[in-house]
Scaffold this motif. Sequence first.
Motif, PDB file in Angstrom:
ATOM      1  N   LEU A  87       0.930  -1.036   0.146  1.00  0.00           N
ATOM      2  CA  LEU A  87       0.360   0.168  -0.012  1.00  0.00           C
ATOM      3  C   LEU A  87       1.221   0.894  -0.069  1.00  0.00           C
ATOM      4  N   THR A  88       1.766   1.159  -1.102  1.00  0.00           N
ATOM      5  CA  THR A  88       2.656   2.379  -1.352  1.00  0.00           C
ATOM      6  C   THR A  88       2.370   3.269  -2.102  1.00  0.00           C
ATOM      7  N   GLY A  89       1.450   3.075  -2.789  1.00  0.00           N
ATOM      8  CA  GLY A  89       1.044   4.640  -3.844  1.00  0.00           C
ATOM      9  C   GLY A  89       0.699   3.977  -5.302  1.00  0.00           C
ATOM     10  N   PRO A  90       0.295   4.307  -5.871  1.00  0.00           N
ATOM     11  CA  PRO A  90       0.183   3.691  -7.452  1.00  0.00           C
ATOM     12  C   PRO A  90       1.122   3.328  -8.174  1.00  0.00           C
ATOM     13  N   ASP A  91       2.714   4.089  -7.523  1.00  0.00           N
ATOM     14  CA  ASP A  91       4.354   3.179  -9.203  1.00  0.00           C
ATOM     15  C   ASP A  91       4.369   2.037  -8.415  1.00  0.00           C
ATOM     16  N   ASP A  92       3.522   1.498  -7.871  1.00  0.00           N
ATOM     17  CA  ASP A  92       4.115   0.477  -7.502  1.00  0.00           C
ATOM     18  C   ASP A  92       3.266  -0.449  -7.215  1.00  0.00           C
ATOM     19  N   VAL A  93       2.177  -0.564  -8.268  1.00  0.00           N
ATOM     20  CA  VAL A  93       1.717  -1.434  -8.777  1.00  0.00           C
ATOM     21  C   VAL A  93       2.442  -1.931  -9.772  1.00  0.00           C
ATOM     22  N   GLU A  94       2.066  -3.360  -9.783  1.00  0.00           N
ATOM     23  CA  GLU A  94       2.452  -4.442 -10.532  1.00  0.00           C
ATOM     24  C   GLU A  94       1.783  -5.643 -11.122  1.00  0.00           C
ATOM     25  N   ILE A  95       2.297  -5.407 -12.772  1.00  0.00           N
ATOM     26  CA  ILE A  95       1.374  -6.532 -13.860  1.00  0.00           C
ATOM     27  C   ILE A  95       1.852  -7.615 -13.042  1.00  0.00           C
ATOM     28  N   ALA A  96       1.007  -8.685 -13.008  1.00  0.00           N
ATOM     29  CA  ALA A  96       1.375  -9.813 -12.723  1.00  0.00           C
ATOM     30  C   ALA A  96       0.534 -11.139 -13.340  1.00  0.00           C
ATOM     31  N   GLU A  97       1.220 -12.199 -13.662  1.00  0.00           N
ATOM     32  CA  GLU A  97       0.396 -13.121 -14.051  1.00  0.00           C
ATOM     33  C   GLU A  97      -0.034 -14.222 -13.167  1.00  0.00           C
ATOM     34  N   VAL A  98      -1.353 -14.104 -13.281  1.00  0.00           N
ATOM     35  CA  VAL A  98      -2.585 -14.865 -11.677  1.00  0.00           C
ATOM     36  C   VAL A  98      -3.449 -15.541 -12.934  1.00  0.00           C
ATOM     37  N   ASP A  99      -3.680 -16.577 -12.224  1.00  0.00           N
ATOM     38  CA  ASP A  99      -4.769 -18.053 -11.971  1.00  0.00           C
ATOM     39  C   ASP A  99      -6.117 -16.816 -12.445  1.00  0.00           C
ATOM     40  N   ARG A 100      -6.272 -17.193 -13.967  1.00  0.00           N
ATOM     41  CA  ARG A 100      -8.084 -16.850 -14.736  1.00  0.00           C
ATOM     42  C   ARG A 100      -8.467 -17.756 -13.855  1.00  0.00           C
ATOM     43  N   PRO A 101      -9.391 -16.500 -12.934  1.00  0.00           N
ATOM     44  CA  PRO A 101     -10.774 -16.935 -12.727  1.00  0.00           C
ATOM     45  C   PRO A 101     -11.733 -17.446 -12.934  1.00  0.00           C
ATOM     46  N   VAL A 102     -12.522 -18.451 -12.116  1.00  0.00           N
ATOM     47  CA  VAL A 102     -13.589 -19.018 -12.295  1.00  0.00           C
ATOM     48  C   VAL A 102     -14.910 -18.901 -11.848  1.00  0.00           C
ATOM     49  N   PRO A 103     -15.997 -18.891 -12.438  1.00  0.00           N
ATOM     50  CA  PRO A 103     -17.290 -18.252 -11.975  1.00  0.00           C
ATOM     51  C   PRO A 103     -17.671 -19.085 -11.597  1.00  0.00           C
ATOM     52  N   GLY A 104     -18.766 -19.628 -10.490  1.00  0.00           N
ATOM     53  CA  GLY A 104     -19.473 -20.162  -9.882  1.00  0.00           C
ATOM     54  C   GLY A 104     -20.972 -19.833  -9.661  1.00  0.00           C
ATOM     55  N   GLU A 105     -21.971 -20.471  -9.953  1.00  0.00           N
ATOM     56  CA  GLU A 105     -23.357 -20.060  -9.145  1.00  0.00           C
ATOM     57  C   GLU A 105     -23.262 -18.591  -9.390  1.00  0.00           C
ATOM     58  N   GLY A 106     -24.746 -18.244 -10.406  1.00  0.00           N
ATOM     59  CA  GLY A 106     -25.364 -16.668 -10.053  1.00  0.00           C
ATOM     60  C   GLY A 106     -23.637 -15.958 -10.781  1.00  0.00           C
ATOM     61  N   GLN A 107     -22.452 -16.678 -11.362  1.00  0.00           N
ATOM     62  CA  GLN A 107     -21.867 -15.708 -11.710  1.00  0.00           C
ATOM     63  C   GLN A 107     -21.730 -15.865 -13.636  1.00  0.00           C
ATOM     64  N   VAL A 108     -20.868 -14.882 -14.337  1.00  0.00           N
ATOM     65  CA  VAL A 108     -20.292 -14.531 -15.403  1.00  0.00           C
ATOM     66  C   VAL A 108     -18.771 -14.454 -15.117  1.00  0.00           C
ATOM     67  N   LEU A 109     -18.237 -14.310 -16.065  1.00  0.00           N
ATOM     68  CA  LEU A 109     -16.374 -14.795 -16.722  1.00  0.00           C
ATOM     69  C   LEU A 109     -17.097 -13.577 -17.880  1.00  0.00           C
ATOM     70  N   ILE A 110     -15.922 -12.752 -18.318  1.00  0.00           N
ATOM     71  CA  ILE A 110     -15.749 -11.580 -18.629  1.00  0.00           C
ATOM     72  C   ILE A 110     -14.698 -11.347 -19.327  1.00  0.00           C
ATOM     73  N   GLU A 111     -14.287 -11.490 -20.688  1.00  0.00           N
ATOM     74  CA  GLU A 111     -13.254 -11.496 -21.264  1.00  0.00           C
ATOM     75  C   GLU A 111     -13.230  -9.845 -21.473  1.00  0.00           C
ATOM     76  N   VAL A 112     -12.567  -8.603 -20.570  1.00  0.00           N
ATOM     77  CA  VAL A 112     -11.902  -7.363 -20.519  1.00  0.00           C
ATOM     78  C   VAL A 112     -11.567  -6.517 -21.516  1.00  0.00           C
TER      79      VAL A 112
END
Length: 323
Positions: free
Chosen positions: A9-34
């Motif tokens: 929590l040190t400000g916008p300069d320190d946000v990172e582009i990371a590889e994360v797992d693609r989320p999986v939708p559950g009941e009552g949810q949708v997966l959206i390609e942004v």
Amino acid sequence: MKAVHVTALTGPDDVEIAEVDRPVPGEGQVLIEVAYAGVTFPELLQTRGLYQTKHELPFVLGSEASGIVVEAGPGSRFAVGDRVAAITGVGTFAECLVADETQVMPLPDEVSLASGAGMPMNVLTADFALRLRANAQPGQSLLVHGAAGGLGSASVQLGAAMGLTVIAVVSTEAKAEVVRELGARHVVFAEGFKDAVKEILPGGVDYVFDPVGGDRFTDSTRVLAPFGRLLVLGFTAGEIPSIRVNRLLLKNISVDGVAWGAATHGDPNFIARQWAAVREHVAAGRLDPRIHATYPLAKAAAAIKELDERTVMGKVLLEVAGE
């Protein structure tokens, strides 16, 4: 998939582009390609741990986005291929996001995905303030602070669409030109706005829309007409003001808190009802965010910092998959 990660929590300069797992939708949810993600003031605050909603580190930043539904469960009101906007409060600065169906809005064919990404937070908040909290009516008057910013510009457009006389408060001539294009009937500058407003409407304004706070708060009460209402939406100036309540008593005026997020809790149909109420304005182009700048996902830090510099006129977007 790629996503914008907050690890400290040190400000916008320190946000990172990371590889994360693609989320999986559950009941009552949708997966959206942004396609696009909107950049809002809460994201700036969240990078510093200053927003009222806290997320456990690390988390994927982002409150709103537009895109294409790529997965929907049985019985969903959405189908693969639907063009949608979503407001989730977290996780939208990514190549894909999962959203509860209650957080998803169908986009009219007339609306681009870029415009759709710039609407959820600002349009729904402005609608909550003006229609639901204030019950504003055609012919009434509205003063908008921070009128050239994302939330302010949405309120200018919505106020004009609702038949209000809109007076926009800005800090530069360039911003004045922008808000006139968005539908402001009158424009005044922040320095000396009280006297300028009284020249335009000597009897005062019916509503003040204030996402700024700070030292202009007291003068906002002074420009209200009798029975007027000051709508408090935030404190981008950084200072939370206070008021002597005798001011409220003497003029029969009120100060109303406007916390859109809190109002949605416990009501799964709240967003859908709001979207239905503004959809005609959206489809007709009366609510169409002015895009100030578009950044690639990899430049998320620069996009967030624009909001910190108070130079934004309209909406900042991150382009992910694009149109």
